[in-house]
Design an enzyme around this catalytic site. Structure first.
Site, short mmCIF file in Angstrom:
data_model
loop_
_atom_site.label_atom_id
_atom_site.label_comp_id
_atom_site.label_asym_id
_atom_site.label_seq_id
_atom_site.Cartn_x
_atom_site.Cartn_y
_atom_site.Cartn_z
N LYS A 601 0.81 -1.21 0.00
CA LYS A 601 0.00 0.00 0.00
C LYS A 601 0.85 1.26 0.00
CE LYS A 601 -3.84 2.30 0.28
NZ LYS A 601 -4.70 2.37 -0.90
N THR A 602 1.78 1.34 0.93
CA THR A 602 2.60 2.53 1.06
C THR A 602 4.00 2.20 0.58
OG1 THR A 602 1.31 3.20 2.98
CG2 THR A 602 3.41 4.31 2.64
#
Length: 606
Positions: A601-602
């Site tokens: 996600k990040t």
């Protein structure tokens, strides 16, 4: 995730890691201090396996750390899973140690034997070396060890010799400290801590903090004492749950009307045709002095930035460019004091975007961050921030963060246009009124999800899909293709429709689905011509079209209708069917929609 307090640490840590598994899910592990020694349990695969292992081998202790991994150095394996240990020390780490090869060779010369292929293990050995040399307590040893480290890291450390302490540090990777009652927590992101506290400290680059049940103290790596103020987070834990949907992504798609409303709320004055966002730090004088807007972003945020460029030039009349942040730092671009660099990042921690911001800042440019996470690294480095209000987004493939970025960037363009006297009040009122009505239109589009599901069934076996768009439809075509690639693993290409005849038209036959973003906007006639070219070659057209467009019935086999709306706000509607198509295709294939393979996600690594 880390914990020190009076409760059993292991279940708290594992529960926190569940909220962070979107960041990585190829292995997981915990290290728990039982007061005498540190016990480590690690497993290959998703976090559920770690939970099963801990049921068979429960760990008692009120101090511990845990990690769920996305592989950067070393393949996914139990040996490469975190925590890593050396002597009395156990470490978990996010990021990349750039000088790990040189440090590893140095340690091997000193007789150190490595048990993994990871860059993280060198941190454990460096801390152990400092302790062996008499550098104590653990806090001081971590500070000394990190002076030998180059790269990005967020680490949490425990030592057998100090049963009631967790030491954490960050540089270039996010790390949040949660202040509980008689306990302290730490984690990579806010949702991991929300069940236990709303009071949080956001560490800054170069910070090292010692967590004890009684409190936290913080210094820099070089030893300077610093104070980081706690902030109250008003997200509820329920916001990070699925709410009855099968997947977070489906829930987040349907949350978009609500979060767009939240992003607009308090910022629009329809009567005056103006936008209020003092937190951006762009005064009327600054707005008038800007000679160029320079967008930097990656992935989905890059597609939002492309739309932002259209709006900035059309409404504010400022020359604008969009750069992939991953290219900026190596291209040696030129920045000037009258540049406004807009860094678009959902997490506010994207490593490449952060590096681009540093380069722009060094060139004297003014920085404005557009981000979803309060006090994340990029907003802290910027001169001002325009926060979106999407709330926690757990699905790896972004949906609601994207549409709130679009809303924020359109607000910004109106704000700039009004202050530069390039956008008449009447036109600004029309744009803002249309934007204010978008959530209602989005609910209407999302109400047709069942029809989109039927279309998706026809795409399940497609090996290639072409997405076409023009103008503001072009970044949406790019985004639609990216979504399909990310979660369905089908090959998809987003293309400017006017470029089709320069190559992609060679691909078109009766087997190739073509998804066309074709609302009734300024580009409609040209798009219509492009689709006639597709149909002449037996291409199968799926159109995103405006209700009442009867001409589209002759060109497309399948049509998803969207409400009539002004051109400027169309991207916030046309993207919704493309998100749903990607979701349904992936779900029909049985893929893990929320945690697609190889993605995190990040992205806090290059």
């Amino acid at each position: 995730m880390g914990y020190v307090g009076t409760r059993h640490a292991a279940p708290i840590i594992v529960d926190g890691l569940r909220k962070l598994e979107y960041r990585g899910y190829d292995s997981a592990g915990v290290a728990i201090h039982d007061g005498q020694s540190i016990e480590i349990v690690r497993t290959l695969g998703k976090l559920a396996r770690l939970g099963d292992a801990l049921e068979k081998r429960p760990l008692a202790g009120s101090t511990g750390i845990g990690h769920t991994r996305w592989a950067t150095h070393g393949r996914p394996s139990e040996a490469n899973a975190h925590p890593h240990s050396a002597g009395p020390v156990a470490v978990v780490h996010n990021g990349i140690i750039e000088n790990h090869v040189a440090v590893r060779q140095e340690l091997e010369v000193d007789g150190v034997k490595f048990l993994s292929d990871t860059d993280t293990e060198i941190v454990a050995h460096l801390i152990h070396r400092e302790l062996s040399r008499g550098k104590k307590p653990l806090f001081s040893a971590v500070q000394a060890a990190l002076r030998h480290v180059v790269g990005a890291y967020a680490i949490a450390v425990v030592s057998r010799e100090e049963p009631d302490v967790v030491v954490v540090a960050r540089h270039g990777s996010p790390l949040v400290v949660g202040l509980g009652e008689g306990e302290m927590l730490c984690g990579s992101d806010i949702p991991a801590l929300l069940a236990h506290t709303r009071s949080m400290i956001f560490l800054e680059d170069g910070d090292v903090a010692e967590l004890r049940a009684s409190g936290v103290r913080c210094e820099t790596v070089s030893g300077e004492v610093v104070t980081r103020k706690a902030k109250h987070i008003d997200w509820s834990p329920v916001q990070a749950e699925r709410g009855g949907y099968k997947h977070f992504m489906r829930k987040e798609i349907h949350e978009q009307p609500e979060v767009v409303e939240a992003t607009l709320r308090g910022r629009i004055d329809l009567a005056e045709g103006d936008v209020y966002a003092a937190e951006m730090g762009v005064t009327p004088e600054v707005a008038q002095s800007i000679r160029r807007v320079y967008f930097v972003a990656c992935g989905t945020s890059h597609h939002a930035a492309i739309a932002g460029r259209y709006w900035m030039e059309q409404l504010a009349k400022v020359p604008s460019v969009v750069e992939l942040a991953s290219e900026v730092r190596y291209r040696e671009p030129l920045f000037y004091p009258d540049d406004l660099v807009i860094a678009v990042s959902q997490s506010g921690e994207t490593a490449d975007t952060l590096a681009a911001v540093k380069a722009a800042k060094a060139g004297g440019a003014r920085i404005l961050a557009v981000a979803n996470v309060l006090d994340s690294a990029i907003p802290r480095m910027a001169d001002g921030a325009l926060y979106t209000h999407a709330g926690p987004e757990i699905g790896v493939a972004s949906t609601k963060c994207f549409t709130t970025q679009l809303a924020a960037l359109l607000l910004l363009a109106v704000y700039m246009g009004r202050r530069r006297s390039t956008l008449p009040q009447e036109r600004a009122q029309k744009v803002l009124q249309a934007l204010w009505e978008i959530p209602s239109h989005q609910r209407e589009v999302l109400g047709d999800a069942d029809y989109v599901h039927a279309i998706a069934k026809k795409l399940v076996h497609a090996k290639d899909v072409l997405f076409l768009g023009r103008g503001l439809g072009f970044p949406i075509a790019l985004e639609g293709a990216l979504k399909l690639k990310e979660i369905s693993y089908a090959h998809a290409e987003g293309y400017a429709a006017g470029e089709m005849k320069h190559g992609p038209i060679a691909l078109i036959d009766e087997q190739l689905p073509v998804v066309a973003v074709c609302p009734r906007d300024a580009q409609y006639e040209k798009m219509h011509s492009n689709l006639q070219e597709v149909r002449a070659r037996e291409g199968q057209v799926i159109a995103i079209a405006t209700k009442g467009d009867e001409a589209m019935l002759e060109l497309a086999q399948h049509i998803v209708w969207i409400p009539k709306a002004p051109d400027e706000v169309m991207p916030l509607l046309t993207v919704l069917p493309l998100q749903l198509i990607a979701y349904f295709v992936a779900n029909l294939k049985g893929n893990d929609v929320d945690q697609p393979r190889n993605l995190a996600k990040t992205v806090t690594v290059e």
